[in-house]
Design an enzyme around this catalytic site. Structure first.
Site, PDB file in Angstrom:
ATOM      1  CG  ASP A   1     -11.219 -38.457 -43.861  1.00 45.83           C
ATOM      2  OD1 ASP A   1     -10.213 -39.128 -43.570  1.00 45.83           O
ATOM      3  OD2 ASP A   1     -11.239 -37.208 -43.825  1.00 45.83           O
ATOM      4  CB  SER A   2      -8.349 -43.318 -45.038  1.00 46.38           C
ATOM      5  OG  SER A   2      -8.765 -44.028 -43.890  1.00 46.38           O
TER       6      SER A   2
ATOM      7  CG  ASP B   1     -11.710 -39.280 -39.805  1.00 45.27           C
ATOM      8  OD1 ASP B   1     -11.345 -38.717 -38.761  1.00 45.27           O
ATOM      9  OD2 ASP B   1     -10.925 -39.888 -40.555  1.00 45.27           O
TER      10      ASP B   1
ATOM     11  CE  LYS C   1      -8.917 -39.111 -37.250  1.00 42.01           C
ATOM     12  NZ  LYS C   1      -8.555 -38.131 -38.338  1.00 42.01           N
TER      13      LYS C   1
ATOM     14  CD  GLU D   1      -7.891 -34.293 -41.619  1.00 44.21           C
ATOM     15  OE1 GLU D   1      -7.492 -33.346 -42.324  1.00 44.21           O
ATOM     16  OE2 GLU D   1      -7.996 -35.457 -42.040  1.00 44.21           O
TER      17      GLU D   1
ATOM     18  CD  GLU E   1      -1.747 -38.487 -41.629  1.00 42.28           C
ATOM     19  OE1 GLU E   1      -1.575 -39.046 -42.730  1.00 42.28           O
ATOM     20  OE2 GLU E   1      -2.864 -38.121 -41.208  1.00 42.28           O
TER      21      GLU E   1
END
Length: 273
Positions: free
Chosen positions: A53-54, A92, A122, A124, A191
């Site tokens: 999602d970056s 993501d 993925k 978070e 991270e």
């Protein structure tokens, strides 16, 4: 050197990543957001490609990852998958697509997998999202966890500084890591946390632990592809190593093109029909 260069064209799977950890082979992981870059990254022998999602930052110029939508992630995911033959492709789930309810989480996860043909997703978070993780895995979708600095929670923490430096937060991270493994996650990203804590997590878990700013004692490393290729200016965190200076190379090439066009040197006789 791994990958196509050495002739190892076998598809990377979640099971192969576990085997790599078991034999002590480090896992390489980079982001990609488009077909052309994914082809290059995959052909160079990367093990895992993260459609992060970056993309919200790198491709759209947003300050955070929060604005990117599910449909935008699907677009990037489809583009990357088309360019990949060997690497495991992980997409993501963006902010707001799995936090509200288990039903919505599973529905969105299935949509991404069906349309993109990615290999895994993925998410978070730890205990706060564990019910969503359980339901998605129960639906047959492999999940990679993500702990430590979690960009989707930037408004909660207000800073991108190192996480889990105090004992309470470190213990929660360790507990969440074990919980994600027990729930069935096939791998975990850590991270921007202390290297000693990341080493402990990697040692205690049987699943691969991949770090970004988490030291060298984990099972693998991930970076944003445009950062490690030197395409971005003004971003130089301690954990980043630049392997090229493409910003300078690309700027020079474009300036030369502009100059050639202005002077009438492009196209020449050999470049015409």
């Amino acid at each position: 050197m791994a990958g196509y260069i050495s002739g190892d064209t076998r598809k990377v799977t979640t099971h192969r990543l576990v085997e790599m950890k078991q034999r002590g082979e480090k896992i390489s992981m980079l982001t990609s957001y488009d077909y052309t870059t994914a082809q290059i990254v995959d052909g160079a022998g990367i093990d895992v490609i993260l459609v992060g999602d970056s993309a919200s930052n790198v491709m759209a110029g947003n300050v955070t990852t929060l604005p990117i939508t599910l449909d935008q992630m699907i677009y990037h995911g489809k583009s990357v998958v088309r360019g990949v033959k060997r690497a495991l492709v992980v997409v993501d789930l963006p902010f707001g697509t799995y936090q509200t309810s288990e039903y919505e989480a599973v529905t969105n996860a299935i949509k991404v997998m069906k349309i993109t043909h990615a290999d895994a997703l993925k998410l978070e978070g730890g205990v706060e999202i564990i019910d969503a993780v359980k339901k998605i895995i129960a639906a047959g979708i492999p999940i990679m966890g993500h702990l430590g600095l979690m960009p989707q929670s930037i408004n909660k923490y207000g800073t991108y500084t190192v996480r889990a430096k105090d004992e309470e937060e470190a213990e929660k991270l360790l507990s969440d890591a074990h919980l994600l493994e027990e729930t069935g996650c096939f791998a975990l990203v850590l991270e921007k946390i202390p290297a000693s804590l990341a080493e402990r997590v990697a040692r205690e878990l049987t699943i691969p632990v991949i770090g970004i700013g988490a030291g060298g004692a984990v099972d693998g490393q991930v970076l944003v592809v445009s950062d490690m290729l030197g395409m971005t200016n003004g971003f130089s965190p301690r954990f980043l190593r630049r392997y090229a200076d493409l910003h300078t190379v690309m700027t020079g090439a474009i300036q030369q093109y502009v100059d050639d066009v202005k002077k009438g040197d492009f196209p020449n006789e050999d470049e015409q029909y």
